[in-house]
Scaffold this active site. Structure first.
Site, PDB file in Angstrom:
ATOM      1  N   TYR A 122       0.838  -1.201   0.000  1.00 25.90           N
ATOM      2  CA  TYR A 122       0.000   0.000   0.000  1.00 25.90           C
ATOM      3  C   TYR A 122       0.874   1.253   0.000  1.00 25.90           C
ATOM      4  O   TYR A 122       2.041   1.203   0.374  1.00 25.90           O
ATOM      5  CB  TYR A 122      -0.987   0.006   1.170  1.00 25.90           C
ATOM      6  CG  TYR A 122      -0.430  -0.254   2.555  1.00 25.90           C
ATOM      7  CD1 TYR A 122       0.151   0.755   3.310  1.00 25.90           C
ATOM      8  CD2 TYR A 122      -0.528  -1.515   3.127  1.00 25.90           C
ATOM      9  CE1 TYR A 122       0.616   0.515   4.592  1.00 25.90           C
ATOM     10  CE2 TYR A 122      -0.066  -1.773   4.407  1.00 25.90           C
ATOM     11  CZ  TYR A 122       0.508  -0.754   5.139  1.00 25.90           C
ATOM     12  OH  TYR A 122       0.969  -0.998   6.400  1.00 25.90           O
ATOM     13  N   ASP A 133       0.411  -4.691  23.375  1.00 24.65           N
ATOM     14  CA  ASP A 133       0.965  -6.026  23.132  1.00 24.65           C
ATOM     15  C   ASP A 133       1.347  -6.742  24.421  1.00 24.65           C
ATOM     16  O   ASP A 133       1.395  -7.970  24.454  1.00 24.65           O
ATOM     17  CB  ASP A 133       2.208  -5.929  22.230  1.00 24.65           C
ATOM     18  CG  ASP A 133       1.844  -5.932  20.751  1.00 24.65           C
ATOM     19  OD1 ASP A 133       0.645  -5.793  20.438  1.00 24.65           O
ATOM     20  OD2 ASP A 133       2.762  -6.068  19.919  1.00 24.65           O
TER      21      ASP A 133
HETATM   22  C1  LIG Z   1       4.667  -7.166  10.392  1.00 26.38           C
HETATM   23  C2  LIG Z   1       3.710  -6.470  11.305  1.00 26.38           C
HETATM   24  C3  LIG Z   1       2.692  -5.700  10.765  1.00 26.38           C
HETATM   25  C4  LIG Z   1       1.779  -5.070  11.614  1.00 26.38           C
HETATM   26  N1  LIG Z   1       0.787  -4.310  11.050  1.00 26.38           N
HETATM   27  C5  LIG Z   1      -0.114  -3.703  11.846  1.00 26.38           C
HETATM   28  C6  LIG Z   1      -1.134  -2.897  11.269  1.00 26.38           C
HETATM   29  O1  LIG Z   1      -1.225  -2.746  10.048  1.00 26.38           O
HETATM   30  N2  LIG Z   1      -2.030  -2.293  12.109  1.00 26.38           N
HETATM   31  C7  LIG Z   1      -1.965  -2.436  13.465  1.00 26.38           C
HETATM   32  O2  LIG Z   1      -2.802  -1.869  14.178  1.00 26.38           O
HETATM   33  N3  LIG Z   1      -0.972  -3.191  14.037  1.00 26.38           N
HETATM   34  C8  LIG Z   1      -0.063  -3.809  13.259  1.00 26.38           C
HETATM   35  N4  LIG Z   1       0.940  -4.544  13.835  1.00 26.38           N
HETATM   36  C9  LIG Z   1       0.980  -4.682  15.299  1.00 26.38           C
HETATM   37  C10 LIG Z   1       1.576  -3.444  15.964  1.00 26.38           C
HETATM   38  O3  LIG Z   1       2.804  -3.111  15.369  1.00 26.38           O
HETATM   39  C11 LIG Z   1       1.788  -3.717  17.464  1.00 26.38           C
HETATM   40  O4  LIG Z   1       0.635  -4.306  18.004  1.00 26.38           O
HETATM   41  C12 LIG Z   1       2.059  -2.434  18.230  1.00 26.38           C
HETATM   42  O5  LIG Z   1       3.140  -1.732  17.652  1.00 26.38           O
HETATM   43  C13 LIG Z   1       2.351  -2.758  19.684  1.00 26.38           C
HETATM   44  O6  LIG Z   1       2.629  -1.580  20.395  1.00 26.38           O
HETATM   45  P1  LIG Z   1       3.049  -1.648  21.928  1.00 26.38           P
HETATM   46  O7  LIG Z   1       3.294  -0.253  22.304  1.00 26.38           O
HETATM   47  O8  LIG Z   1       2.077  -2.463  22.690  1.00 26.38           O
HETATM   48  O9  LIG Z   1       4.403  -2.491  21.959  1.00 26.38           O
HETATM   49  P2  LIG Z   1       5.842  -2.074  21.415  1.00 26.38           P
HETATM   50  O10 LIG Z   1       5.759  -1.358  20.134  1.00 26.38           O
HETATM   51  O11 LIG Z   1       6.664  -3.323  21.465  1.00 26.38           O
HETATM   52  O12 LIG Z   1       6.385  -1.043  22.494  1.00 26.38           O
HETATM   53  C14 LIG Z   1       6.861  -1.430  23.753  1.00 26.38           C
HETATM   54  C15 LIG Z   1       7.819  -0.354  24.224  1.00 26.38           C
HETATM   55  O13 LIG Z   1       8.206  -0.643  25.564  1.00 26.38           O
HETATM   56  C16 LIG Z   1       9.591  -0.461  25.707  1.00 26.38           C
HETATM   57  N5  LIG Z   1      10.013  -1.346  26.791  1.00 26.38           N
HETATM   58  C17 LIG Z   1       9.983  -2.699  26.796  1.00 26.38           C
HETATM   59  N6  LIG Z   1      10.399  -3.177  27.980  1.00 26.38           N
HETATM   60  C18 LIG Z   1      10.675  -2.101  28.751  1.00 26.38           C
HETATM   61  C19 LIG Z   1      11.128  -1.964  30.099  1.00 26.38           C
HETATM   62  N7  LIG Z   1      11.366  -3.031  30.861  1.00 26.38           N
HETATM   63  N8  LIG Z   1      11.317  -0.708  30.607  1.00 26.38           N
HETATM   64  C20 LIG Z   1      11.065   0.381  29.827  1.00 26.38           C
HETATM   65  N9  LIG Z   1      10.633   0.297  28.537  1.00 26.38           N
HETATM   66  C21 LIG Z   1      10.436  -0.925  28.018  1.00 26.38           C
HETATM   67  C22 LIG Z   1      10.162  -0.870  24.354  1.00 26.38           C
HETATM   68  O14 LIG Z   1      11.437  -0.334  24.134  1.00 26.38           O
HETATM   69  C23 LIG Z   1       9.116  -0.308  23.415  1.00 26.38           C
HETATM   70  O15 LIG Z   1       9.366   1.037  23.061  1.00 26.38           O
HETATM   71  C24 LIG Z   1       1.884  -5.205  13.020  1.00 26.38           C
HETATM   72  C25 LIG Z   1       2.915  -5.946  13.561  1.00 26.38           C
HETATM   73  C26 LIG Z   1       3.818  -6.576  12.725  1.00 26.38           C
HETATM   74  C27 LIG Z   1       4.924  -7.367  13.353  1.00 26.38           C
END
Ligand SMILES: Cc1cc2nc3c(=O)[nH]c(=O)nc-3n(C[C@H](O)[C@H](O)[C@H](O)COP(=O)(O)OP(=O)(O)OC[C@H]3O[C@@H](n4cnc5c(N)ncnc54)[C@H](O)[C@@H]3O)c2cc1C
Length: 418
Positions: free
Chosen positions: A218, A295
């Site tokens: 896309y 996540d």
């Molecule tokens: C190939 C692929 C395609 C995707 N496409 C889509 C899409 O089109 N649409 C959609 O909605 N989702 C999509 N996703 C899913 C999406 O990317 C994730 O669900 C989302 O980014 C998760 O965000 P998060 O903040 O929960 O976790 P993360 O992005 O993993 O963030 C966690 C953060 O916590 C920090 N951290 C971890 N442990 C600690 C600690 N102990 N102390 C301090 N900081 C810490 C990390 O450094 C990180 O910055 C896709 C995923 C993949 C793999």
């Protein structure tokens, strides 16, 4: 510094999409919010992200939708094609009736752009953003969450939001589980759209479905970039090898696909690959005054493109359950967090479990071969554009009895007035 050197209403751990959204949501309620991130800088790696209307409605609520729309792209259609023949299987028009039905647009946006929109939103709202903080553990003492960090500095808060991603350090407080590898590996890439870029489907999200593989393309950044994601089942994973899914396997996985797919593989970056994981759903996300989101709480396979979307829904529900209970016209009532985070957990766990489970099944249907592929194609081709029966539960405003963001809001309002 004292034992609990940093004190705040809300401590968010993790500066990904979930953490930033959670921080912004609670700041909107008037909380003092500190967000700590282990990386030395805030940012996102990877390529594009699809934001379905259930998530863009949340951006709209915070006044961030127009920014996202400006730097993203509103694709015209979501199109599924068979990767072996190139034949179109089904399509959904994403403007018009679709947007009206769901109350917000379908947007595709560069991850780093959406991350920046949320980060700037947090900074402008007054969230305290701190890098280089590695949280090692969280405990609850006398009704306060205390985060212990690698540097020996403790953060203390009325509530701690664990948004630390798939490999969460905090999840063991509520579950004894591990990420589940799916055997599939993703490669991604973004390249400039030039005169030489094949013109077909350039305004759409297009998904090619193949045996044990698929490819998604896309446009991004107002149509300047083309985003490509290739996902395939790794034979070396099946053989039990630790370093699975190398470039050799990537090329082999698509060798039966139409030229358009094989050409698209050239757009991928090959220095990084993403082995695909999720976890089984869990019911409890709460330990004392710590609650998981994003996540960390409900990692899912990416087939429904919902991981970040569900994180935004989490944030909106957190905002709603604490508005008027913890954050009241008479001031902050920290004791109300116990029921607020339970309410959040109750509203969200069933919904996200359904998304996690459906993502697994949806992915399986993409990767079938033989008779199953023939039947899948027949079923897909029998579906008409603007048939919303498969979308309403996910994108809808309160469809199907699912406790959507708006439904949670309504329940909250009822409770306050009762
Ligand atoms: C190939 C692929 C395609 C995707 N496409 C889509 C899409 O089109 N649409 C959609 O909605 N989702 C999509 N996703 C899913 C999406 O990317 C994730 O669900 C989302 O980014 C998760 O965000 P998060 O903040 O929960 O976790 P993360 O992005 O993993 O963030 C966690 C953060 O916590 C920090 N951290 C971890 N442990 C600690 C600690 N102990 N102390 C301090 N900081 C810490 C990390 O450094 C990180 O910055 C896709 C995923 C993949 C793999």
């Amino acid at each position: 510094m004292s034992e609990h050197d940093k004190s705040t209403n809300v401590l968010v751990i993790g500066g990904g999409m979930a953490g930033l959204a959670g921080a912004l949501a609670l700041r909107e309620n008037g909380a003092n919010v500190t967000l700590v991130e282990r990386a030395p800088e805030f940012g996102e790696v990877g390529a594009g992200l699809q934001m379905a209307p259930n998530a863009s409605r949340v951006l709209k609520r915070w006044g961030l939708l127009e920014k996202a729309r400006e730097i993203g792209v509103q694709p015209k259609h979501l199109v599924f094609r068979d990767a072996i023949t190139g034949e179109e299987l089904t399509r959904q028009t994403l403007g018009g009736e679709f947007e009206e039905r769901y109350g917000a647009p379908y947007i595709v946006i560069h991850r780093s752009d959406l991350h920046r929109v949320l980060l700037e939103g947090c900074a402008a709202a007054g969230v305290t953003l701190v890098n280089d903080v590695m949280v090692e553990s969280v405990e609850t003492v006398n009704g306060r969450g205390i985060a212990h960090t690698a540097a020996g500095v403790d953060y203390e808060a009325d509530v701690v939001i664990g948004a630390d991603g798939l490999k969460s350090t905090l999840r063991p407080l509520v579950a004894n589980d591990e990420p589940v590898p799916s055997a599939y590996v993703a490669y991604r890439g973004t390249v400039p759209i030039t005169e030489d870029t094949p013109k077909a489907d350039l305004e759409d999200v297009i998904v090619y479905l193949g045996p044990n593989c698929h490819l998604v393309q896309y446009p991004l950044r107002k149509g300047e970039l083309l985003n490509t994601v290739a996902v395939f089942k790794s034979a070396s994973f099946e053989r039990g090898e630790e370093q699975y899914g190398g470039v050799d396997e990537l090329e082999a996985a698509y060798k039966e696909c139409v030229p358009a797919v094989q050409e698209a593989l050239k757009n991928l970056g090959t220095s990084m690959r993403w082995p695909m994981y999720d976890r089984d759903p869990i019911e409890n996300w709460v330990a004392g005054r710590m609650v998981l989101m994003g996540d960390a709480a409900h990692p899912m396979l990416q087939y429904l493109a919902q991981g970040a979307c569900q994180a935004l829904e989490d944030a909106a529900v957190l905002q709603d359950v604490s508005n008027g209970t913890v954050f009241t016209a008479d001031g902050v009532r920290p004791e109300a967090w116990d029921s607020a985070i339970r309410e959040f957990n109750n509203v969200r766990a069933g919904r996200t479990a359904r998304v996690q489970r459906t993502a697994r099944i949806w992915g399986e249907s993409w990767h079938v071969s033989g008779l199953a592929r023939t039947l899948r194609n027949l079923l897909f081709k029998s579906r008409k554009d603007n048939d919303f029966q498969y979308n309403d539960w996910l994108y809808g405003q309160s469809g199907d009895g699912v406790p959507s963001v708006e439904a949670a809001h309504a329940r909250q309002a009822e409770r306050i007035s009762a």
